[in-house]
Design a protein around this motif. Structure first.
Motif, short mmCIF file in Angstrom:
data_model
loop_
_atom_site.label_atom_id
_atom_site.label_comp_id
_atom_site.label_asym_id
_atom_site.label_seq_id
_atom_site.Cartn_x
_atom_site.Cartn_y
_atom_site.Cartn_z
N ALA A 1 0.82 -1.33 0.16
CA ALA A 1 0.70 0.14 -0.04
C ALA A 1 0.76 1.18 0.21
CB ALA A 1 -0.98 -0.43 1.51
N ASN A 2 1.84 1.17 1.37
CA ASN A 2 2.78 2.82 0.63
C ASN A 2 3.34 2.57 -0.21
OD1 ASN A 2 4.38 4.66 2.41
ND2 ASN A 2 6.20 3.46 2.00
N GLY B 1 -2.38 9.68 1.69
CA GLY B 1 -3.71 9.68 1.77
C GLY B 1 -4.09 8.65 1.36
N ALA B 2 -3.91 7.10 1.43
CA ALA B 2 -4.41 5.93 1.74
C ALA B 2 -5.24 5.76 2.36
CB ALA B 2 -3.72 4.75 1.60
N ASN C 1 -6.14 1.88 -0.78
CA ASN C 1 -6.96 1.89 0.50
C ASN C 1 -6.30 0.24 0.79
OD1 ASN C 1 -8.68 3.77 0.38
ND2 ASN C 1 -9.42 3.31 -1.78
N LEU C 2 -6.45 0.30 2.00
CA LEU C 2 -6.18 -0.64 3.00
C LEU C 2 -7.47 -1.14 3.94
CD1 LEU C 2 -2.78 -0.30 4.97
CD2 LEU C 2 -3.35 -2.41 3.07
N PHE C 3 -7.75 -2.35 3.42
CA PHE C 3 -8.91 -3.26 3.64
C PHE C 3 -8.01 -4.31 5.02
CE2 PHE C 3 -10.58 -1.72 0.23
CZ PHE C 3 -11.49 -1.06 0.07
N PRO D 1 2.26 0.63 14.20
CA PRO D 1 1.67 2.11 13.76
C PRO D 1 2.54 3.05 13.89
CG PRO D 1 2.61 1.10 16.69
CD PRO D 1 3.93 -0.22 15.09
N GLU D 2 3.31 3.46 13.22
CA GLU D 2 4.36 4.23 12.70
C GLU D 2 4.24 3.62 10.89
OE1 GLU D 2 8.73 5.32 12.13
OE2 GLU D 2 8.35 5.72 11.13
N PHE D 3 3.91 2.46 10.81
CA PHE D 3 3.75 2.59 9.61
C PHE D 3 2.62 2.87 8.65
CE2 PHE D 3 5.47 -0.73 5.95
CZ PHE D 3 5.48 -0.12 4.92
N LEU D 4 1.89 2.30 9.89
CA LEU D 4 -0.34 2.75 9.36
C LEU D 4 -0.17 4.41 9.76
CD1 LEU D 4 -2.14 0.85 12.02
CD2 LEU D 4 -1.92 0.21 9.71
N GLU D 5 0.69 5.10 10.49
CA GLU D 5 0.45 6.72 11.11
C GLU D 5 0.95 7.30 8.94
OE1 GLU D 5 2.12 7.74 14.21
OE2 GLU D 5 2.37 10.51 12.91
N MET D 6 2.25 6.76 8.64
CA MET D 6 2.55 7.18 7.38
C MET D 6 1.94 6.45 6.36
SD MET D 6 6.29 5.59 7.40
CE MET D 6 6.85 5.57 5.47
#
Lengths: 156, 105
Positions: free
Chosen positions: A28-29, A111-112, A39-41, A101-106
């Motif tokens: 995703a990144n 914008g994903a 988008n991540l589901f 946690p940091e990866f999800l924030e990134m």
């Protein structure tokens, strides 16, 4: 025939182990880095990755994981999963791969969208408050398909 | 590989359109590459990222990733994606005349 560029990806993360979660996050990144809409589901046990109580503690599966090249019985020893996870996290930190946690924030900042599967939310009796603040919404499978329309779907 | 004219100068570029020789670059060339990628107005923040990218490449010999840019350039990841919507690290590297970032993160 010329190759058509990918413009949108919808990535499903269904497993709650470290090796189940990271590939989807990296994809995703990586899509966003290339200017591809992403988008991540999160569904089933993959949802642990966006659950505030669990997302700092995602572990490598020490049992039933032949890729680790250790005997299954060794994998059963208490603390083995934690030990392997801590080693893996160190290796990844050296490679500049951020913690979950940091990866999800990134990824959210890129914008994903980050979505949780409604059926799983009901099954596990979860609420919006159980999830990280970056959650874009809890959606049905139908809404997922609408959102994914015209793009690629990747199931992990 | 090939030559392309930017700001009145023949510049060697690779197959992906990245400037081959870091020393060929100047600010006029940066503006021309940016315009070619639909960025007609480079503001102070764009330049902050571009200059950071060149500085970091000169120091490390490596193009910084989005994560490194977000941590060290003084521009947040959110802002980076607003400044360079078609992929911040890649586009900023192209405009800054440094090689395409190779990292996966």
């Amino acid at each position: 025939m010329s190759k058509e560029a990918i413009e949108r990806v919808s990535i499903i993360i269904s497993k709650g182990s470290l090796e189940g979660v990271y590939p989807g996050l990296i994809m995703a990144n990586g899509a966003r880095m290339e200017g591809i809409e992403a988008n991540l589901f999160f569904t089933f046990f993959g949802m642990d990755a966006i659950n505030k109580s669990h997302y700092e503690n995602i572990k490598v599966a020490a049992v039933g994981n032949p890729g680790l090249h250790i005997p299954t019985l060794l994998g059963c020893i208490p603390g083995m999963s934690a030990l392997i996870t801590s080693q893996m996290n160190k290796t990844m930190a050296k490679l500049d791969i951020p913690p979950i946690p940091e990866f999800l924030e990134m990824i959210a900042d890129s914008g994903a969208g980050i979505y949780a599967c409604q059926a799983t939310v009901e099954m596990f009796k979860l609420k919006k408050e159980n999830f990280i603040s970056q959650l874009s919404g809890i959606i049905t499978v139908g809404e997922f398909y609408q959102m994914a329309a015209g793009g690629q779907i990747v199931f992990t | 590989m090939g030559l392309k004219e930017y700001a009145g100068k023949q510049i060697e570029i690779d197959d992906d359109g990245f400037v081959v020789n870091v020393s060929d670059w100047n600010e006029e060339i940066a503006k021309a590459i940016a315009a070619e990628n639909s960025l007609t107005n480079l503001n102070a923040q764009h330049w902050q990222v571009i200059n950071f990218m060149r500085k970091k490449f000169t120091e490390d010999g490596d193009t910084p990733s989005v994560r490194a840019l977000g941590k060290l350039s003084g521009v947040s990841i959110k802002e980076l994606y607003e400044l360079f919507p078609k992929g911040p690290a890649k586009l900023a590297a192209k405009i800054a005349g440094v090689p395409k970032p190779r990292g996966c993160i």
